[in-house]
Write an enzyme that holds these catalytic residues in place. Structure first.
Site, PDB file in Angstrom:
ATOM      1  N   SER A 164      34.565  47.550  36.494  1.00 30.43           N
ATOM      2  CA  SER A 164      34.723  48.843  37.157  1.00 30.43           C
ATOM      3  C   SER A 164      33.555  49.789  36.941  1.00 30.43           C
ATOM      4  CB  SER A 164      35.999  49.508  36.669  1.00 30.43           C
ATOM      5  OG  SER A 164      35.968  49.646  35.266  1.00 30.43           O
ATOM      6  N   HIS A 201      40.059  45.518  40.373  1.00 29.25           N
ATOM      7  CA  HIS A 201      39.106  46.006  41.375  1.00 29.25           C
ATOM      8  C   HIS A 201      38.747  44.943  42.404  1.00 29.25           C
ATOM      9  CE1 HIS A 201      38.222  49.913  39.488  1.00 29.25           C
ATOM     10  NE2 HIS A 201      38.553  49.271  38.377  1.00 29.25           N
ATOM     11  N   LYS A 239      44.623  50.739  43.432  1.00 31.20           N
ATOM     12  CA  LYS A 239      43.283  50.784  44.028  1.00 31.20           C
ATOM     13  C   LYS A 239      43.353  50.335  45.495  1.00 31.20           C
ATOM     14  CE  LYS A 239      41.766  50.166  39.306  1.00 31.20           C
ATOM     15  NZ  LYS A 239      41.672  51.588  38.926  1.00 31.20           N
TER      16      LYS A 239
HETATM   17  C1  LIG Z   1      40.068  46.557  34.995  1.00 34.83           C
HETATM   18  C2  LIG Z   1      41.199  47.522  35.051  1.00 34.83           C
HETATM   19  N1  LIG Z   1      42.411  47.136  34.614  1.00 34.83           N
HETATM   20  C3  LIG Z   1      43.448  47.986  34.650  1.00 34.83           C
HETATM   21  C4  LIG Z   1      43.327  49.265  35.115  1.00 34.83           C
HETATM   22  C5  LIG Z   1      44.509  50.182  35.058  1.00 34.83           C
HETATM   23  O1  LIG Z   1      45.099  50.335  36.280  1.00 34.83           O
HETATM   24  P1  LIG Z   1      45.945  51.616  36.638  1.00 34.83           P
HETATM   25  O2  LIG Z   1      45.002  52.757  36.750  1.00 34.83           O
HETATM   26  O3  LIG Z   1      46.538  51.254  37.949  1.00 34.83           O
HETATM   27  O4  LIG Z   1      46.976  51.828  35.574  1.00 34.83           O
HETATM   28  C6  LIG Z   1      42.082  49.690  35.617  1.00 34.83           C
HETATM   29  C7  LIG Z   1      41.861  51.004  36.214  1.00 34.83           C
HETATM   30  O5  LIG Z   1      42.220  52.046  35.868  1.00 34.83           O
HETATM   31  C8  LIG Z   1      40.991  48.808  35.554  1.00 34.83           C
HETATM   32  O6  LIG Z   1      39.784  49.191  35.958  1.00 34.83           O
END
Ligand SMILES: Cc1ncc(COP(=O)(O)O)c(C=O)c1O
Lengths: 462, 83
Positions: free
Chosen positions: A185, A213, A244
Protein backbone atom coordinates in the site's frame (compact mmCIF):
# COMPACT_ATOMS: atom_id res chain seq x y z
CA UNK A 1 4.17 11.78 35.48
CA UNK A 2 0.88 12.35 33.69
CA UNK A 3 -0.73 9.59 31.67
CA UNK A 4 -0.10 11.20 28.30
CA UNK A 5 3.47 12.33 28.98
CA UNK A 6 4.72 9.42 26.94
CA UNK A 7 3.12 11.02 23.90
CA UNK A 8 4.92 14.32 24.33
CA UNK A 9 7.10 13.96 21.20
CA UNK A 10 4.12 12.84 19.10
CA UNK A 11 2.00 15.63 20.49
CA UNK A 12 4.66 18.16 19.60
CA UNK A 13 4.72 16.98 16.00
CA UNK A 14 0.95 16.86 15.73
CA UNK A 15 0.51 20.32 17.20
CA UNK A 16 3.09 21.85 14.93
CA UNK A 17 1.19 20.41 11.96
CA UNK A 18 -2.10 21.69 13.35
CA UNK A 19 -0.65 25.17 13.73
CA UNK A 20 0.05 25.35 10.00
CA UNK A 21 -3.68 24.95 9.38
CA UNK A 22 -2.89 22.03 7.10
CA UNK A 23 -2.54 18.74 8.91
CA UNK A 24 -2.60 15.78 6.52
CA UNK A 25 -3.52 13.52 9.42
CA UNK A 26 -6.57 15.55 10.42
CA UNK A 27 -8.42 16.36 7.24
CA UNK A 28 -12.15 16.65 7.22
CA UNK A 29 -14.39 16.83 4.21
CA UNK A 30 -17.42 19.13 4.34
CA UNK A 31 -18.99 16.89 1.76
CA UNK A 32 -17.99 14.21 -0.66
CA UNK A 33 -19.57 14.78 -4.06
CA UNK A 34 -18.52 11.72 -6.02
CA UNK A 35 -15.73 9.09 -6.00
CA UNK A 36 -13.38 11.76 -7.36
CA UNK A 37 -14.53 15.06 -5.86
CA UNK A 38 -15.24 16.51 -2.45
CA UNK A 39 -15.45 19.81 -0.60
CA UNK A 40 -12.84 20.88 1.94
CA UNK A 41 -13.16 24.23 3.70
CA UNK A 42 -15.75 25.35 1.19
CA UNK A 43 -13.62 24.51 -1.84
CA UNK A 44 -14.07 21.84 -4.50
CA UNK A 45 -11.20 19.35 -4.33
CA UNK A 46 -10.10 16.60 -6.72
CA UNK A 47 -9.68 13.40 -4.71
CA UNK A 48 -6.48 11.48 -5.41
CA UNK A 49 -5.99 10.02 -1.96
CA UNK A 50 -8.77 7.48 -1.48
CA UNK A 51 -8.69 3.72 -2.04
CA UNK A 52 -11.84 3.90 -4.16
CA UNK A 53 -10.20 1.90 -6.93
CA UNK A 54 -13.32 1.01 -8.88
CA UNK A 55 -15.26 4.12 -7.90
CA UNK A 56 -18.19 2.06 -6.64
CA UNK A 57 -19.12 4.18 -3.62
CA UNK A 58 -21.73 6.10 -5.62
CA UNK A 59 -22.87 3.30 -7.90
CA UNK A 60 -26.69 3.59 -8.01
CA UNK A 61 -27.27 -0.16 -7.68
CA UNK A 62 -24.91 -0.37 -4.71
CA UNK A 63 -26.70 2.52 -3.01
CA UNK A 64 -30.14 1.06 -3.78
CA UNK A 65 -29.12 -2.26 -2.26
CA UNK A 66 -27.94 -0.51 0.91
CA UNK A 67 -31.12 1.55 1.21
CA UNK A 68 -33.40 -1.45 0.67
CA UNK A 69 -31.49 -3.54 3.20
CA UNK A 70 -31.75 -0.80 5.81
CA UNK A 71 -35.48 -0.47 5.27
CA UNK A 72 -36.05 -4.20 5.42
CA UNK A 73 -33.58 -5.28 8.08
CA UNK A 74 -32.79 -2.21 10.14
CA UNK A 75 -29.75 -0.06 10.70
CA UNK A 76 -27.58 -2.47 12.67
CA UNK A 77 -27.29 -6.02 13.97
CA UNK A 78 -26.41 -5.01 17.54
CA UNK A 79 -24.31 -8.09 18.14
CA UNK A 80 -21.80 -10.70 17.10
CA UNK A 81 -22.60 -13.51 14.73
CA UNK A 82 -21.57 -16.10 17.29
CA UNK A 83 -23.45 -14.75 20.28
CA UNK A 84 -26.34 -12.99 18.54
CA UNK A 85 -26.76 -14.76 15.23
CA UNK A 86 -26.00 -14.24 11.55
CA UNK A 87 -28.37 -12.60 9.09
CA UNK A 88 -29.06 -14.25 5.75
CA UNK A 89 -26.99 -11.54 4.06
CA UNK A 90 -23.82 -12.45 5.94
CA UNK A 91 -24.05 -16.05 4.78
CA UNK A 92 -24.96 -15.03 1.25
CA UNK A 93 -22.00 -12.67 0.98
CA UNK A 94 -19.71 -15.46 2.20
CA UNK A 95 -21.11 -17.81 -0.44
CA UNK A 96 -20.64 -15.21 -3.17
CA UNK A 97 -17.04 -14.58 -2.16
CA UNK A 98 -16.26 -18.29 -1.95
CA UNK A 99 -17.81 -18.73 -5.37
CA UNK A 100 -15.85 -15.78 -6.80
CA UNK A 101 -12.59 -17.28 -5.55
CA UNK A 102 -13.58 -20.85 -6.39
CA UNK A 103 -12.98 -21.89 -2.78
CA UNK A 104 -15.03 -23.87 -0.34
CA UNK A 105 -14.88 -21.59 2.68
CA UNK A 106 -15.24 -17.94 3.47
CA UNK A 107 -15.46 -15.94 6.66
CA UNK A 108 -16.51 -12.30 6.70
CA UNK A 109 -15.11 -9.92 9.34
CA UNK A 110 -16.22 -6.45 10.36
CA UNK A 111 -13.10 -4.75 8.93
CA UNK A 112 -10.08 -5.76 6.87
CA UNK A 113 -7.96 -4.94 9.88
CA UNK A 114 -9.93 -7.43 11.95
CA UNK A 115 -9.68 -10.06 9.21
CA UNK A 116 -5.91 -10.01 9.63
CA UNK A 117 -6.17 -9.94 13.39
CA UNK A 118 -8.66 -12.80 13.36
CA UNK A 119 -6.92 -15.00 10.83
CA UNK A 120 -3.29 -14.58 11.85
CA UNK A 121 -3.93 -14.87 15.58
CA UNK A 122 -6.00 -18.02 15.08
CA UNK A 123 -3.94 -19.79 12.40
CA UNK A 124 -0.66 -19.84 14.24
CA UNK A 125 -0.70 -21.19 17.77
CA UNK A 126 1.81 -21.09 20.56
CA UNK A 127 4.35 -23.44 19.01
CA UNK A 128 3.89 -22.21 15.44
CA UNK A 129 5.76 -19.58 13.49
CA UNK A 130 4.55 -16.57 11.56
CA UNK A 131 6.99 -15.25 8.98
CA UNK A 132 6.04 -11.80 7.73
CA UNK A 133 7.25 -9.67 4.90
CA UNK A 134 9.04 -6.77 6.59
CA UNK A 135 6.86 -4.17 4.85
CA UNK A 136 3.61 -5.72 6.03
CA UNK A 137 0.64 -3.55 6.93
CA UNK A 138 0.10 -2.68 10.59
CA UNK A 139 -2.88 -5.06 10.76
CA UNK A 140 -0.58 -7.98 9.93
CA UNK A 141 1.89 -6.98 12.63
CA UNK A 142 -0.93 -6.47 15.11
CA UNK A 143 -2.57 -9.78 14.19
CA UNK A 144 0.75 -11.49 14.82
CA UNK A 145 1.00 -9.94 18.24
CA UNK A 146 -2.52 -10.91 19.16
CA UNK A 147 -1.70 -14.59 18.80
CA UNK A 148 0.92 -16.62 20.60
CA UNK A 149 3.12 -17.72 17.73
CA UNK A 150 6.77 -16.77 17.33
CA UNK A 151 7.01 -13.99 14.79
CA UNK A 152 9.93 -13.20 12.52
CA UNK A 153 10.15 -10.98 9.46
CA UNK A 154 12.00 -11.36 6.18
CA UNK A 155 13.31 -8.69 3.84
CA UNK A 156 10.60 -7.15 1.72
CA UNK A 157 9.85 -9.14 -1.43
CA UNK A 158 13.00 -11.24 -0.97
CA UNK A 159 12.43 -14.99 -1.58
CA UNK A 160 16.04 -15.83 -0.66
CA UNK A 161 15.70 -14.20 2.71
CA UNK A 162 12.43 -16.04 3.26
CA UNK A 163 14.21 -19.26 2.35
CA UNK A 164 16.93 -18.49 4.89
CA UNK A 165 14.39 -17.83 7.61
CA UNK A 166 12.61 -21.10 6.95
CA UNK A 167 15.88 -22.99 6.85
CA UNK A 168 16.78 -21.63 10.28
CA UNK A 169 13.45 -22.94 11.53
CA UNK A 170 13.72 -26.31 9.81
CA UNK A 171 14.53 -28.24 12.98
CA UNK A 172 12.13 -26.30 15.15
CA UNK A 173 8.76 -28.00 15.66
CA UNK A 174 5.51 -26.20 14.80
CA UNK A 175 3.81 -25.06 11.61
CA UNK A 176 5.27 -22.21 9.58
CA UNK A 177 2.89 -19.62 8.15
CA UNK A 178 4.16 -17.08 5.61
CA UNK A 179 2.30 -13.77 5.23
CA UNK A 180 2.66 -11.44 2.24
CA UNK A 181 0.53 -8.83 0.48
CA UNK A 182 -0.63 -8.60 -3.13
CA UNK A 183 0.00 -4.93 -3.79
CA UNK A 184 1.90 -3.06 -1.08
CA UNK A 185 0.00 0.00 0.00
CA UNK A 186 2.92 2.37 0.27
CA UNK A 187 4.86 2.04 -3.00
CA UNK A 188 2.35 0.03 -5.02
CA UNK A 189 4.80 -2.80 -5.70
CA UNK A 190 3.65 -6.43 -5.93
CA UNK A 191 5.02 -9.55 -4.25
CA UNK A 192 7.09 -12.06 -6.28
CA UNK A 193 4.45 -14.65 -5.53
CA UNK A 194 5.68 -17.46 -7.76
CA UNK A 195 9.07 -17.43 -6.11
CA UNK A 196 7.47 -17.30 -2.67
CA UNK A 197 5.34 -20.30 -3.58
CA UNK A 198 8.45 -22.29 -4.47
CA UNK A 199 10.02 -21.51 -1.13
CA UNK A 200 6.79 -22.35 0.65
CA UNK A 201 6.64 -25.76 -1.02
CA UNK A 202 10.26 -26.48 -0.35
CA UNK A 203 9.76 -26.10 3.39
CA UNK A 204 6.18 -27.31 3.68
CA UNK A 205 4.93 -23.99 5.00
CA UNK A 206 1.51 -22.36 4.63
CA UNK A 207 0.93 -19.16 2.71
CA UNK A 208 -1.42 -16.27 3.48
CA UNK A 209 -1.80 -13.46 0.91
CA UNK A 210 -3.49 -10.20 1.87
CA UNK A 211 -5.08 -8.94 -1.34
CA UNK A 212 -6.42 -5.74 0.28
CA UNK A 213 -5.14 -3.50 -2.53
CA UNK A 214 -5.19 -6.06 -5.33
CA UNK A 215 -8.76 -7.40 -5.16
CA UNK A 216 -10.59 -5.95 -8.15
CA UNK A 217 -7.30 -4.64 -9.48
CA UNK A 218 -5.14 -7.59 -10.56
CA UNK A 219 -5.87 -10.92 -12.22
CA UNK A 220 -7.95 -11.88 -15.23
CA UNK A 221 -11.16 -11.79 -13.22
CA UNK A 222 -10.01 -9.39 -10.53
CA UNK A 223 -9.24 -11.92 -7.83
CA UNK A 224 -5.88 -10.35 -7.18
CA UNK A 225 -2.19 -11.12 -7.38
CA UNK A 226 -2.51 -14.86 -6.77
CA UNK A 227 -4.69 -15.08 -9.87
CA UNK A 228 -2.41 -12.81 -11.89
CA UNK A 229 0.61 -14.94 -10.92
CA UNK A 230 -1.23 -18.18 -11.63
CA UNK A 231 -0.58 -19.64 -8.17
CA UNK A 232 -3.99 -19.63 -6.53
CA UNK A 233 -3.78 -23.36 -5.78
CA UNK A 234 -0.70 -22.74 -3.67
CA UNK A 235 -2.13 -19.90 -1.64
CA UNK A 236 -3.75 -21.46 1.41
CA UNK A 237 -5.55 -18.38 2.67
CA UNK A 238 -6.53 -15.19 0.92
CA UNK A 239 -7.41 -12.24 3.13
CA UNK A 240 -8.98 -9.08 1.80
CA UNK A 241 -11.02 -6.03 2.56
CA UNK A 242 -14.29 -4.51 1.36
CA UNK A 243 -13.08 -0.99 2.07
CA UNK A 244 -11.09 -0.36 -1.09
CA UNK A 245 -12.21 -1.66 -4.49
CA UNK A 246 -15.60 -2.68 -3.07
CA UNK A 247 -16.20 0.76 -1.61
CA UNK A 248 -17.69 -0.42 1.71
CA UNK A 249 -16.25 -1.72 4.93
CA UNK A 250 -15.45 -5.20 6.20
CA UNK A 251 -12.94 -7.96 5.56
CA UNK A 252 -12.84 -11.60 4.61
CA UNK A 253 -10.77 -14.74 4.35
CA UNK A 254 -11.29 -17.54 1.80
CA UNK A 255 -9.69 -20.97 1.89
CA UNK A 256 -10.06 -24.58 0.81
CA UNK A 257 -8.59 -25.96 3.97
CA UNK A 258 -10.59 -28.69 5.67
CA UNK A 259 -11.91 -27.62 9.03
CA UNK A 260 -11.69 -23.92 8.25
CA UNK A 261 -15.03 -23.14 9.90
CA UNK A 262 -13.68 -23.95 13.35
CA UNK A 263 -12.09 -20.51 13.19
CA UNK A 264 -15.57 -19.06 13.71
CA UNK A 265 -15.40 -20.17 17.32
CA UNK A 266 -11.66 -19.78 17.78
CA UNK A 267 -10.95 -16.38 16.29
CA UNK A 268 -11.55 -13.68 18.86
CA UNK A 269 -11.75 -10.73 16.41
CA UNK A 270 -14.55 -12.66 14.69
CA UNK A 271 -16.39 -13.69 17.82
CA UNK A 272 -16.18 -10.69 20.08
CA UNK A 273 -17.31 -7.87 17.85
CA UNK A 274 -20.58 -6.88 16.21
CA UNK A 275 -21.31 -8.14 12.71
CA UNK A 276 -21.61 -5.89 9.68
CA UNK A 277 -24.92 -4.01 9.39
CA UNK A 278 -27.39 -5.03 6.65
CA UNK A 279 -26.71 -1.91 4.54
CA UNK A 280 -23.00 -2.69 4.33
CA UNK A 281 -23.54 -6.37 3.61
CA UNK A 282 -26.00 -5.58 0.83
CA UNK A 283 -23.83 -2.83 -0.66
CA UNK A 284 -20.73 -5.03 -0.65
CA UNK A 285 -22.64 -7.94 -2.17
CA UNK A 286 -23.77 -5.68 -5.01
CA UNK A 287 -20.30 -4.13 -5.39
CA UNK A 288 -18.83 -7.63 -5.72
CA UNK A 289 -21.39 -8.32 -8.39
CA UNK A 290 -20.27 -5.18 -10.24
CA UNK A 291 -16.62 -6.10 -9.84
CA UNK A 292 -17.33 -9.47 -11.44
CA UNK A 293 -19.48 -8.26 -14.28
CA UNK A 294 -17.81 -5.01 -15.23
CA UNK A 295 -14.22 -5.87 -16.20
CA UNK A 296 -14.09 -2.53 -18.02
CA UNK A 297 -13.74 -0.86 -14.62
CA UNK A 298 -10.48 -2.72 -14.05
CA UNK A 299 -9.26 -1.74 -17.50
CA UNK A 300 -10.10 1.90 -16.85
CA UNK A 301 -8.36 1.77 -13.48
CA UNK A 302 -5.16 0.34 -14.90
CA UNK A 303 -5.19 2.84 -17.81
CA UNK A 304 -5.40 5.65 -15.27
CA UNK A 305 -2.72 4.03 -13.10
CA UNK A 306 -0.30 3.70 -16.00
CA UNK A 307 -0.97 7.22 -17.19
CA UNK A 308 -0.38 8.76 -13.77
CA UNK A 309 2.64 6.60 -12.89
CA UNK A 310 4.36 7.23 -16.23
CA UNK A 311 3.42 10.90 -16.03
CA UNK A 312 5.09 11.39 -12.66
CA UNK A 313 8.14 9.41 -13.77
CA UNK A 314 8.44 11.53 -16.92
CA UNK A 315 8.32 14.69 -14.86
CA UNK A 316 11.32 13.42 -12.91
CA UNK A 317 9.67 12.24 -9.72
CA UNK A 318 11.01 9.17 -8.02
CA UNK A 319 8.10 6.73 -8.04
CA UNK A 320 7.61 3.03 -7.21
CA UNK A 321 8.76 0.29 -9.58
CA UNK A 322 5.50 -0.63 -11.27
CA UNK A 323 2.35 1.08 -12.42
CA UNK A 324 -0.37 0.30 -9.92
CA UNK A 325 -3.32 2.25 -8.53
CA UNK A 326 -1.09 3.28 -5.64
CA UNK A 327 1.42 5.81 -6.95
CA UNK A 328 3.82 7.34 -4.46
CA UNK A 329 6.34 10.06 -5.11
CA UNK A 330 9.35 9.73 -2.83
CA UNK A 331 10.09 12.98 -0.99
CA UNK A 332 13.49 13.95 0.39
CA UNK A 333 12.13 14.36 3.93
CA UNK A 334 8.86 14.69 5.86
CA UNK A 335 9.03 18.49 5.78
CA UNK A 336 9.07 18.56 2.00
CA UNK A 337 6.28 15.98 1.92
CA UNK A 338 4.11 18.25 4.09
CA UNK A 339 4.95 21.31 1.99
CA UNK A 340 4.17 19.42 -1.21
CA UNK A 341 0.91 18.06 0.18
CA UNK A 342 -0.18 21.51 1.40
CA UNK A 343 0.51 23.19 -1.93
CA UNK A 344 -1.42 20.51 -3.77
CA UNK A 345 -4.37 20.91 -1.44
CA UNK A 346 -4.30 24.68 -1.86
CA UNK A 347 -4.39 24.08 -5.58
CA UNK A 348 -7.41 21.81 -5.16
CA UNK A 349 -5.88 18.32 -5.10
CA UNK A 350 -6.13 15.91 -2.18
CA UNK A 351 -3.37 13.30 -1.74
CA UNK A 352 -1.85 11.48 1.26
CA UNK A 353 1.35 11.90 3.26
CA UNK A 354 2.92 8.66 4.49
CA UNK A 355 5.78 8.69 6.93
CA UNK A 356 7.97 6.20 8.80
CA UNK A 357 7.46 3.90 10.60
CA UNK A 358 4.41 3.23 8.38
CA UNK A 359 6.60 3.45 5.27
CA UNK A 360 9.44 1.17 4.16
CA UNK A 361 13.06 2.17 4.62
CA UNK A 362 12.31 5.39 6.41
CA UNK A 363 10.91 6.96 3.23
CA UNK A 364 8.72 10.06 3.29
CA UNK A 365 6.04 9.57 0.66
CA UNK A 366 3.49 11.70 -1.08
CA UNK A 367 1.01 8.97 -1.85
CA UNK A 368 -1.70 9.12 -4.48
CA UNK A 369 -4.19 6.53 -5.54
CA UNK A 370 -6.15 6.55 -8.75
CA UNK A 371 -9.65 5.30 -9.42
CA UNK A 372 -11.46 3.92 -12.42
CA UNK A 373 -13.77 6.87 -11.86
CA UNK A 374 -11.09 9.46 -12.66
CA UNK A 375 -11.42 10.95 -16.10
CA UNK A 376 -8.38 11.35 -18.27
CA UNK A 377 -8.57 15.10 -17.83
CA UNK A 378 -8.63 14.74 -14.03
CA UNK A 379 -5.46 12.62 -14.20
CA UNK A 380 -3.80 15.16 -16.47
CA UNK A 381 -4.87 18.03 -14.24
CA UNK A 382 -3.34 16.23 -11.24
CA UNK A 383 -0.12 15.72 -13.20
CA UNK A 384 0.08 19.39 -14.06
CA UNK A 385 -0.34 20.34 -10.39
CA UNK A 386 2.42 17.89 -9.46
CA UNK A 387 4.63 19.44 -12.15
CA UNK A 388 4.06 22.98 -10.90
CA UNK A 389 4.60 22.04 -7.29
CA UNK A 390 7.63 19.87 -7.98
CA UNK A 391 9.26 22.74 -9.85
CA UNK A 392 8.37 25.31 -7.20
CA UNK A 393 10.02 23.11 -4.59
CA UNK A 394 13.02 22.38 -6.81
CA UNK A 395 12.42 18.65 -6.80
CA UNK A 396 12.20 18.15 -10.52
CA UNK A 397 13.99 19.78 -13.44
CA UNK A 398 12.59 23.09 -14.65
CA UNK A 399 11.77 21.65 -18.01
CA UNK A 400 11.54 17.95 -18.79
CA UNK A 401 15.19 17.49 -19.74
CA UNK A 402 15.30 13.80 -19.04
CA UNK A 403 16.76 11.56 -21.74
CA UNK A 404 14.28 9.01 -23.02
CA UNK A 405 16.24 6.02 -21.79
CA UNK A 406 15.60 6.93 -18.20
CA UNK A 407 12.07 8.09 -18.77
CA UNK A 408 10.42 4.80 -18.13
CA UNK A 409 12.17 3.18 -15.23
CA UNK A 410 10.58 -0.18 -15.73
CA UNK A 411 11.23 -0.38 -19.47
CA UNK A 412 13.89 -2.83 -20.50
CA UNK A 413 13.54 -4.95 -17.41
CA UNK A 414 12.35 -8.20 -18.95
CA UNK A 415 13.60 -11.08 -16.86
CA UNK A 416 14.57 -8.87 -13.96
CA UNK A 417 13.55 -9.77 -10.44
CA UNK A 418 10.91 -7.38 -9.11
CA UNK A 419 13.13 -6.24 -6.28
CA UNK A 420 15.89 -5.50 -8.78
CA UNK A 421 13.37 -3.71 -10.91
CA UNK A 422 12.68 -1.48 -7.95
CA UNK A 423 16.37 -0.80 -7.54
CA UNK A 424 16.91 -0.23 -11.24
CA UNK A 425 13.91 2.06 -11.43
CA UNK A 426 15.32 4.10 -8.58
CA UNK A 427 18.76 4.07 -10.10
CA UNK A 428 17.50 5.34 -13.41
CA UNK A 429 15.65 8.12 -11.76
CA UNK A 430 18.64 9.01 -9.64
CA UNK A 431 20.80 9.12 -12.73
CA UNK A 432 18.29 11.46 -14.28
CA UNK A 433 18.55 13.64 -11.26
CA UNK A 434 22.33 13.54 -11.16
CA UNK A 435 22.41 14.59 -14.80
CA UNK A 436 20.72 17.82 -13.82
CA UNK A 437 21.85 18.41 -10.28
CA UNK A 438 20.54 21.17 -8.10
CA UNK A 439 20.83 21.79 -4.40
CA UNK A 440 17.44 20.26 -3.71
CA UNK A 441 18.28 17.28 -5.86
CA UNK A 442 21.58 16.71 -4.12
CA UNK A 443 19.64 16.65 -0.89
CA UNK A 444 17.16 14.31 -2.46
CA UNK A 445 19.93 11.98 -3.44
CA UNK A 446 21.65 12.01 -0.10
CA UNK A 447 18.32 11.35 1.61
CA UNK A 448 17.83 8.39 -0.64
CA UNK A 449 21.32 7.12 0.11
CA UNK A 450 20.71 7.43 3.80
CA UNK A 451 17.38 5.66 3.59
CA UNK A 452 18.43 2.89 1.32
CA UNK A 453 22.17 2.31 1.45
CA UNK A 454 22.03 -1.06 -0.26
CA UNK A 455 20.21 0.29 -3.24
CA UNK A 456 22.22 3.48 -3.58
CA UNK A 457 25.34 1.39 -3.97
CA UNK A 458 24.03 0.37 -7.36
CA UNK A 459 24.93 3.77 -8.71
CA UNK A 460 28.55 3.08 -7.87
CA UNK A 461 28.58 5.47 -4.97
CA UNK A 462 29.73 4.55 -1.52
CA UNK B 1 29.90 -22.18 15.21
CA UNK B 2 29.80 -20.20 18.40
CA UNK B 3 30.48 -16.50 18.46
CA UNK B 4 31.86 -14.80 21.52
CA UNK B 5 30.04 -11.92 23.10
CA UNK B 6 32.91 -9.76 21.95
CA UNK B 7 32.46 -10.72 18.30
CA UNK B 8 28.72 -10.19 18.52
CA UNK B 9 29.20 -6.84 20.21
CA UNK B 10 31.47 -5.58 17.46
CA UNK B 11 28.99 -6.82 14.86
CA UNK B 12 26.22 -4.89 16.58
CA UNK B 13 28.35 -1.75 16.80
CA UNK B 14 29.20 -1.94 13.09
CA UNK B 15 25.62 -2.54 12.06
CA UNK B 16 24.38 0.33 14.20
CA UNK B 17 26.95 2.75 12.87
CA UNK B 18 26.05 1.76 9.32
CA UNK B 19 22.36 2.22 10.05
CA UNK B 20 22.90 5.64 11.59
CA UNK B 21 25.47 6.84 9.03
CA UNK B 22 27.08 9.06 11.58
CA UNK B 23 29.83 8.47 14.09
CA UNK B 24 28.42 7.61 17.51
CA UNK B 25 29.82 6.56 20.83
CA UNK B 26 28.43 3.13 21.62
CA UNK B 27 28.54 0.99 24.69
CA UNK B 28 26.50 -1.83 26.16
CA UNK B 29 24.42 0.79 27.97
CA UNK B 30 23.50 2.80 24.87
CA UNK B 31 19.72 2.93 24.59
CA UNK B 32 18.88 2.03 21.00
CA UNK B 33 15.54 3.76 20.59
CA UNK B 34 15.68 6.65 23.00
CA UNK B 35 19.40 7.24 22.80
CA UNK B 36 19.90 6.86 19.08
CA UNK B 37 16.50 7.92 17.84
CA UNK B 38 15.74 4.83 15.74
CA UNK B 39 12.03 4.10 15.33
CA UNK B 40 10.60 0.62 15.79
CA UNK B 41 10.91 -0.33 12.13
CA UNK B 42 14.44 1.06 11.83
CA UNK B 43 15.43 -1.11 14.78
CA UNK B 44 13.94 -4.21 13.19
CA UNK B 45 15.71 -3.37 9.93
CA UNK B 46 19.07 -3.02 11.54
CA UNK B 47 18.58 -6.21 13.54
CA UNK B 48 18.23 -8.01 10.19
CA UNK B 49 21.88 -7.25 9.45
CA UNK B 50 22.87 -8.95 12.67
CA UNK B 51 20.57 -11.89 11.99
CA UNK B 52 22.23 -12.36 8.61
CA UNK B 53 25.74 -12.15 9.96
CA UNK B 54 25.01 -14.71 12.68
CA UNK B 55 22.53 -16.80 10.68
CA UNK B 56 19.88 -16.52 13.36
CA UNK B 57 16.33 -15.15 13.52
CA UNK B 58 15.44 -13.04 16.51
CA UNK B 59 11.68 -13.22 17.14
CA UNK B 60 9.88 -9.87 17.25
CA UNK B 61 8.89 -10.23 20.88
CA UNK B 62 12.58 -10.59 21.78
CA UNK B 63 13.43 -7.51 19.70
CA UNK B 64 10.67 -5.59 21.47
CA UNK B 65 12.31 -6.36 24.80
CA UNK B 66 15.64 -4.96 23.67
CA UNK B 67 16.36 -1.54 25.12
CA UNK B 68 20.14 -1.29 25.11
CA UNK B 69 22.94 -2.50 22.90
CA UNK B 70 23.83 -4.90 25.69
CA UNK B 71 20.33 -6.43 25.62
CA UNK B 72 20.68 -7.06 21.91
CA UNK B 73 24.10 -8.64 22.29
CA UNK B 74 22.70 -10.91 24.98
CA UNK B 75 19.67 -11.91 22.91
CA UNK B 76 21.81 -12.65 19.86
CA UNK B 77 24.31 -14.63 21.89
CA UNK B 78 21.54 -16.58 23.51
CA UNK B 79 20.09 -17.58 20.14
CA UNK B 80 23.47 -18.22 18.58
CA UNK B 81 25.27 -20.09 21.27
CA UNK B 82 22.36 -21.49 23.25
CA UNK B 83 22.47 -24.97 21.81
C1 LIG C 1 -2.57 -4.57 3.32
C2 LIG C 1 -3.74 -4.14 4.13
N1 LIG C 1 -4.38 -5.04 4.89
C3 LIG C 1 -5.43 -4.68 5.63
C4 LIG C 1 -5.90 -3.40 5.66
C5 LIG C 1 -7.04 -3.05 6.57
O1 LIG C 1 -8.21 -2.92 5.89
P1 LIG C 1 -9.39 -2.03 6.44
O2 LIG C 1 -8.97 -0.61 6.35
O3 LIG C 1 -10.50 -2.35 5.51
O4 LIG C 1 -9.69 -2.44 7.85
C6 LIG C 1 -5.27 -2.43 4.85
C7 LIG C 1 -5.74 -1.05 4.74
O5 LIG C 1 -6.09 -0.32 5.57
C8 LIG C 1 -4.15 -2.80 4.10
O6 LIG C 1 -3.49 -1.91 3.37
Amino acid sequence: MALFDKYAPLMGQFESLESTGYNPFNVSFDRVLSPTEGMIAGRRILLLGTNNYLGLTYDPDVIDAAVAATRNLGAGTTGSRVANGSYGGHRQLERHLADFYGRRHCMVFSTGYQANLGILSALAGKDDHLILDADSHASIYDGSRLGHAQVTRFRHNDPDDLDNRLRRLADTPGDKVIVVEGIYSMLGDTAPLREFVEVKRKWGAYLVVDEAHSLGVLGRTGRGLAEAAGVEDEVDFIVGTFSKSLGGIGGFCVSDMDGFDILRVASRPYMFTASLPPAVVAAVTEALNQLRHRPALRQQLMDNARRFHAGLGDLGFQVGPEASPVVSAIMPDPKTAFAFWTRLLEAGLYTNVSLPPATPKGLALLRSSVSAAHSRSQIDHALSLFADTGRELGLIPAEPAIPTWVKHPTANLAGTEPQDALAIGFRNQLLARLAAPSKAMAKYYSAFRRQSPGRARIVGDK
Amino acid sequence: MQNSAEQIRSLVFDALRAALERPVELSDDTNITEGLGLDSVAVMDFVMEIEDALDISIPLDRIAEVKTVGDLVAAAQDLKGGH
